[in-house]
Design a protein around this motif. Structure first.
Motif, mmCIF file in Angstrom:
data_model
loop_
_atom_site.group_PDB
_atom_site.id
_atom_site.type_symbol
_atom_site.label_atom_id
_atom_site.label_comp_id
_atom_site.label_asym_id
_atom_site.label_seq_id
_atom_site.Cartn_x
_atom_site.Cartn_y
_atom_site.Cartn_z
ATOM 1 N N VAL A 327 0.962 -1.173 -0.126
ATOM 2 C CA VAL A 327 0.086 -0.055 -0.009
ATOM 3 C C VAL A 327 0.896 1.287 -0.134
ATOM 4 O O VAL A 327 1.683 1.367 0.902
ATOM 5 C CB VAL A 327 -0.903 0.022 1.248
ATOM 6 C CG1 VAL A 327 -1.787 1.424 1.220
ATOM 7 C CG2 VAL A 327 -2.040 -1.146 1.393
ATOM 8 N N VAL A 328 0.694 2.242 -0.858
ATOM 9 C CA VAL A 328 1.497 3.495 -1.155
ATOM 10 C C VAL A 328 0.946 4.354 -0.003
ATOM 11 O O VAL A 328 -0.384 4.683 -0.328
ATOM 12 C CB VAL A 328 1.436 3.885 -2.383
ATOM 13 C CG1 VAL A 328 1.963 5.324 -2.359
ATOM 14 C CG2 VAL A 328 1.959 2.847 -3.490
ATOM 15 N N VAL A 329 1.553 4.923 0.994
ATOM 16 C CA VAL A 329 0.963 6.009 1.815
ATOM 17 C C VAL A 329 1.678 7.105 1.375
ATOM 18 O O VAL A 329 3.040 7.329 1.432
ATOM 19 C CB VAL A 329 1.306 5.433 3.377
ATOM 20 C CG1 VAL A 329 0.936 6.515 4.332
ATOM 21 C CG2 VAL A 329 0.630 4.194 3.519
ATOM 22 N N LEU A 330 1.200 8.258 1.154
ATOM 23 C CA LEU A 330 1.520 9.573 0.971
ATOM 24 C C LEU A 330 1.747 10.581 1.901
ATOM 25 O O LEU A 330 0.452 10.784 2.610
ATOM 26 C CB LEU A 330 0.699 10.178 -0.471
ATOM 27 C CG LEU A 330 0.874 9.033 -1.374
ATOM 28 C CD1 LEU A 330 -0.564 9.245 -2.250
ATOM 29 C CD2 LEU A 330 2.021 9.346 -2.500
ATOM 30 N N VAL A 356 -3.590 2.620 -2.488
ATOM 31 C CA VAL A 356 -2.893 4.085 -2.272
ATOM 32 C C VAL A 356 -3.782 4.897 -1.354
ATOM 33 O O VAL A 356 -5.168 4.921 -1.309
ATOM 34 C CB VAL A 356 -3.279 4.731 -3.628
ATOM 35 C CG1 VAL A 356 -2.917 6.247 -3.699
ATOM 36 C CG2 VAL A 356 -2.573 4.151 -4.632
ATOM 37 N N VAL A 357 -2.949 5.286 -0.218
ATOM 38 C CA VAL A 357 -3.622 6.012 0.897
ATOM 39 C C VAL A 357 -2.936 7.332 1.045
ATOM 40 O O VAL A 357 -1.875 7.410 1.046
ATOM 41 C CB VAL A 357 -3.450 5.187 2.096
ATOM 42 C CG1 VAL A 357 -3.802 6.079 3.371
ATOM 43 C CG2 VAL A 357 -4.359 4.080 2.150
ATOM 44 N N VAL A 398 4.051 -1.384 3.350
ATOM 45 C CA VAL A 398 3.772 -0.206 2.585
ATOM 46 C C VAL A 398 5.014 0.471 1.914
ATOM 47 O O VAL A 398 5.976 -0.088 2.278
ATOM 48 C CB VAL A 398 3.184 0.585 3.827
ATOM 49 C CG1 VAL A 398 2.098 0.296 4.723
ATOM 50 C CG2 VAL A 398 4.210 0.689 4.871
ATOM 51 N N ILE A 399 4.697 1.389 1.084
ATOM 52 C CA ILE A 399 5.665 2.194 0.503
ATOM 53 C C ILE A 399 5.504 3.536 0.752
ATOM 54 O O ILE A 399 4.371 4.195 0.589
ATOM 55 C CB ILE A 399 5.585 2.127 -1.027
ATOM 56 C CG1 ILE A 399 5.904 0.456 -1.563
ATOM 57 C CG2 ILE A 399 6.533 2.894 -1.904
ATOM 58 C CD1 ILE A 399 5.627 0.557 -3.072
ATOM 59 N N LEU A 400 6.227 4.203 1.670
ATOM 60 C CA LEU A 400 6.218 5.451 2.181
ATOM 61 C C LEU A 400 6.785 6.330 1.046
ATOM 62 O O LEU A 400 7.859 6.330 0.818
ATOM 63 C CB LEU A 400 6.912 5.578 3.624
ATOM 64 C CG LEU A 400 6.295 4.577 4.527
ATOM 65 C CD1 LEU A 400 7.214 4.923 5.866
ATOM 66 C CD2 LEU A 400 5.025 4.636 5.217
ATOM 67 N N VAL A 401 5.690 7.436 0.690
ATOM 68 C CA VAL A 401 6.130 8.497 -0.197
ATOM 69 C C VAL A 401 6.143 9.820 0.529
ATOM 70 O O VAL A 401 5.064 10.292 1.129
ATOM 71 C CB VAL A 401 5.118 8.540 -1.444
ATOM 72 C CG1 VAL A 401 5.645 9.377 -2.234
ATOM 73 C CG2 VAL A 401 5.284 6.991 -2.054
ATOM 74 N N ARG A 420 7.780 -3.962 7.878
ATOM 75 C CA ARG A 420 6.384 -3.473 7.363
ATOM 76 C C ARG A 420 6.541 -2.526 5.902
ATOM 77 O O ARG A 420 5.827 -2.491 5.211
ATOM 78 C CB ARG A 420 5.590 -2.855 7.958
ATOM 79 C CG ARG A 420 4.681 -3.506 9.137
ATOM 80 C CD ARG A 420 3.339 -3.153 9.426
ATOM 81 N NE ARG A 420 2.473 -3.318 8.458
ATOM 82 C CZ ARG A 420 1.454 -2.846 8.397
ATOM 83 N NH1 ARG A 420 0.837 -2.058 9.375
ATOM 84 N NH2 ARG A 420 0.517 -3.014 7.571
ATOM 85 N N VAL A 421 7.754 -1.981 5.691
ATOM 86 C CA VAL A 421 8.253 -0.978 4.966
ATOM 87 C C VAL A 421 8.707 -1.955 3.701
ATOM 88 O O VAL A 421 9.631 -2.337 3.725
ATOM 89 C CB VAL A 421 9.318 -0.152 5.220
ATOM 90 C CG1 VAL A 421 9.528 1.004 4.254
ATOM 91 C CG2 VAL A 421 8.787 0.799 6.601
ATOM 92 N N HIS A 422 8.216 -1.435 2.559
ATOM 93 C CA HIS A 422 8.600 -2.343 1.338
ATOM 94 C C HIS A 422 9.398 -1.416 0.455
ATOM 95 O O HIS A 422 10.268 -1.615 -0.176
ATOM 96 C CB HIS A 422 7.470 -2.773 0.353
ATOM 97 C CG HIS A 422 7.686 -3.169 -1.032
ATOM 98 N ND1 HIS A 422 8.141 -4.762 -0.925
ATOM 99 C CD2 HIS A 422 7.634 -2.601 -2.140
ATOM 100 C CE1 HIS A 422 8.498 -4.714 -2.196
ATOM 101 N NE2 HIS A 422 8.126 -3.853 -2.967
#
Length: 605
Positions: A327-330, A356-357, A398-401, A420-422
């Motif tokens: 899940v991409v978290v922006l 996408v969140v 999650v993918i943190l952006v 948890r971070v991808h």
């Protein structure tokens, strides 16, 4: 009225003579080159553009200024003929027409002279005594607004309250005066009294109307002396005649009706002005409430989550994606909304199977800060960690952006979220050592700007705020909500709070970046950012190098600025392309059906 006409005419005479003497600036490549200046009319209507274009050729402009010189000189002569009204209207109309032509080099004095000329010129020509008085009252009330609003706006700024503004202006090359600057340094107490005296004069200018006009002369005389000082010390020569052109009208309207000089004056314009003011205040309050509701209500699919600090976070699930995909978290930047990611989220939702969140930090949009402790940057990091743990299913990575300060928040959050971070994506990210290495000259001014905007918007001035051009670059469906947030005091107060915490946190930074082991990192920089300071590119590379034992990549987006990296569709799509390509390569390299390969760290443009 004759005195006001002559002072305004003197302003126009000086202005046109200056433009005629400096007419070479209208040549190709000059400051007044119309091929360049006309860009300021890009947002105007076609009719206005055609009208201004018609009078903006070098020859036409020169003829108009020559005509203004002749008419202004005639207006300085004695007389009360109705032709003086036509002369004032000619000067006011041509000043308005030539204003865009001299967009670079114009002054507030030209606007004041135009206002006086339109009012007095029309008053000369209309037959009704009541209409004449209404026009003179209009100009006088505008004078009161000019001083009072200017004073109270200055009061919002710390430099005027702490009396550093006078010395700050006097030390500049454009408006400064070396002798006066030295005087402010050698006589700080007197300089402080003078600065606060100017502030009091502007804020309390309407006192000229008290006590049957007994205070009019000292108030007007003080204002005239102030403009004479502006002319001498700051080189604003036209100010010495432009603003005093309003003073006779103030004196006329401030005199008691029992005075023989104003016998029979019609004062109904005052009650009309108060009714209009009350209506304006009501409209401003209604607009502020409407924008607050629009800014805080979120979208129909918005959700909320309460963090460990009791902050209520509003977030949006743009796409659930495949259940086995990250899940991409922006995380947005300072004074930025989650909708700034609109172009990127649309692309990710359409072309990937990621979730996408996006979320709003405490104080932004519909998110509420309920914490009772002093704000620290760590609070926003904890909120982001809690959002990931609460809004994303436990089995999904999650993918943190993060953009700007959001990049630093996701970097710190990744250290708490562990496996948890991808991956982490930095978009023109802040660096905790940037104040020490890239300078912090504008930090205080930026903090003051946030404070002033927050206070001004709380007073209901948002109705006067024009929509910034950058809002129009976002997708149409997001523009109203983004502008509502921008025009709401809460986002400015949140930005002020965050900026203060960022300065405190970053200034105390002494060590190296803590490594994030085994987590891929993608660092995307805006070209204008790294061009402005080579240190920025080095710091961005350090962000990538902190991701030890994992693929990393550094990319520079050609032509992009710190702001339009997200809001401009062209640059945002390039960002999305880099994002998709980077993680697609990761997925392919980790596939059991393909030989493992690494993504080489490099700077690409």
């Amino acid at each position: 009225m004759g005195m006001s006409e002559r002072l305004a005419a003197a302003t126009s005479l000086t202005s046109s003579l200056e433009h005629l003497v400096q007419r070479r600036t209208m040549d190709k490549g000059g400051m007044g080159d119309w091929d360049i200046t006309k860009d300021s009319l890009a947002e105007s209507s076609p009719l206005v553009r055609r009208l201004i274009n018609a009078v903006s050729g070098p020859k036409t402009t020169t003829v108009l200024h020559a005509g203004r010189v002749a008419v202004s000189a005639g207006m300085l002569l004695p007389g009360t003929s109705r032709w003086r009204g036509a002369g004032s209207l000619f000067l006011g109309a041509t000043s308005a027409l030539l204003g865009p032509r001299h967009h670079y080099g114009g002054e507030g004095s030209d606007q004041v002279a135009t206002l006086v000329q339109i009012a007095t010129g029309t008053a000369r020509l209309v037959p009704s005594p009541a209409a004449k008085d209404a026009l003179l009252w209009y100009a006088a009330l505008q004078a009161n607004l000019a001083y009072t609003v200017s004073g109270w706006v200055k009061l919002l700024g710390e430099p005027w309250r702490d009396a550093s503004a006078l010395g700050g202006v006097m030390r500049t090359r454009t408006y400064g005066h070396e002798g006066m600057f030295r005087w402010t340094r050698e006589h700080p107490r007197a300089a402080r009294l003078l600065t606060h005296g100017v502030l009091a004069l502007e804020c309390l200018f309407p006192l000229a109307y008290l006590r049957d006009g007994r205070l009019t002369r000292p108030v007007v005389a003080s204002a005239a002396a102030f403009h004479l000082a502006n002319g001498y010390f700051m080189g604003l020569g036209r100010f010495t005649t432009a603003f005093p052109a309003m003073h006779p009208l103030v004196a006329y309207t401030a005199a008691p009706r029992s005075h023989p000089a104003v016998a029979g004056r019609d004062d109904r314009a005052v009650s009309t002005a108060f009714v209009l003011l009350a209506g304006g205040v009501a409209a401003a309050a209604g607009t502020a409430v409407q924008r607050r509701l629009r800014a805080s209500e979120g979208w129909h699919t918005s959700r909320t989550l309460t963090s460990r600090h009791n902050n209520e976070l509003q977030y949006e699930v743009y796409s659930h994606g495949d259940d086995d995909r990250p899940v991409v978290v922006l995380a947005s930047g300072l004074l930025s909304t989650s909708e700034h990611y609109a172009w990127i989220t649309q692309r990710l939702c359409r072309e990937t199977t990621y979730g996408v969140v996006a979320y709003a930090r405490a104080g932004y949009a519909g998110s509420r800060r309920r914490a009772v402790t002093p704000f620290r940057l760590s609070e926003s990091v904890d909120d982001l960690v809690d959002l990931v743990n609460g809004a994303v299913a436990p089995h999904r990575k999650v993918i943190l952006v993060g953009h700007s300060i959001g990049g630093e928040l996701v970097r710190r959050a990744a250290q708490h979220l562990g496996d948890r971070v991808h991956g982490v994506v930095y978009l023109d990210s802040s660096h905790p050592d940037q104040f020490n290495r890239a300078g912090n000259a504008a930090a205080k001014a930026l903090a003051g700007h946030f404070t002033a905007m927050s206070r001004a918007l709380r007073l209901g001035t948002g109705i006067l705020l024009s929509r910034p051009a950058w809002v129009g670059q976002l997708p149409q469906a997001y523009q109203k909500k983004v502008f509502a947030q921008y025009a709401d005091a809460r986002i400015w107060e949140a930005a002020r709070r965050e900026w203060r915490a960022v300065q405190e946190d970053f200034r105390s930074w002494t060590g190296q970046l803590r490594g994030i082991a085994g987590v891929p990192g993608l660092v995307i920089s805006a070209q204008r950012t790294v061009d402005r300071s080579p240190e920025q590119l080095l710091m961005h590379r350090e962000l990538a190098e902190a991701h030890v034992g994992a693929p990393t990549e550094c990319v520079v987006i050609e032509g992009a600025t710190h702001e339009n990296l997200l809001i401009n569709s062209g640059y945002a799509h390039q960002v999305a392309d880099r994002f998709i390509s980077f993680f697609r390569d990761l997925d392919q390299s980790s596939s059991p059906d393909r030989p493992a390969r690494s993504v080489r760290s490099a700077v690409k443009r």
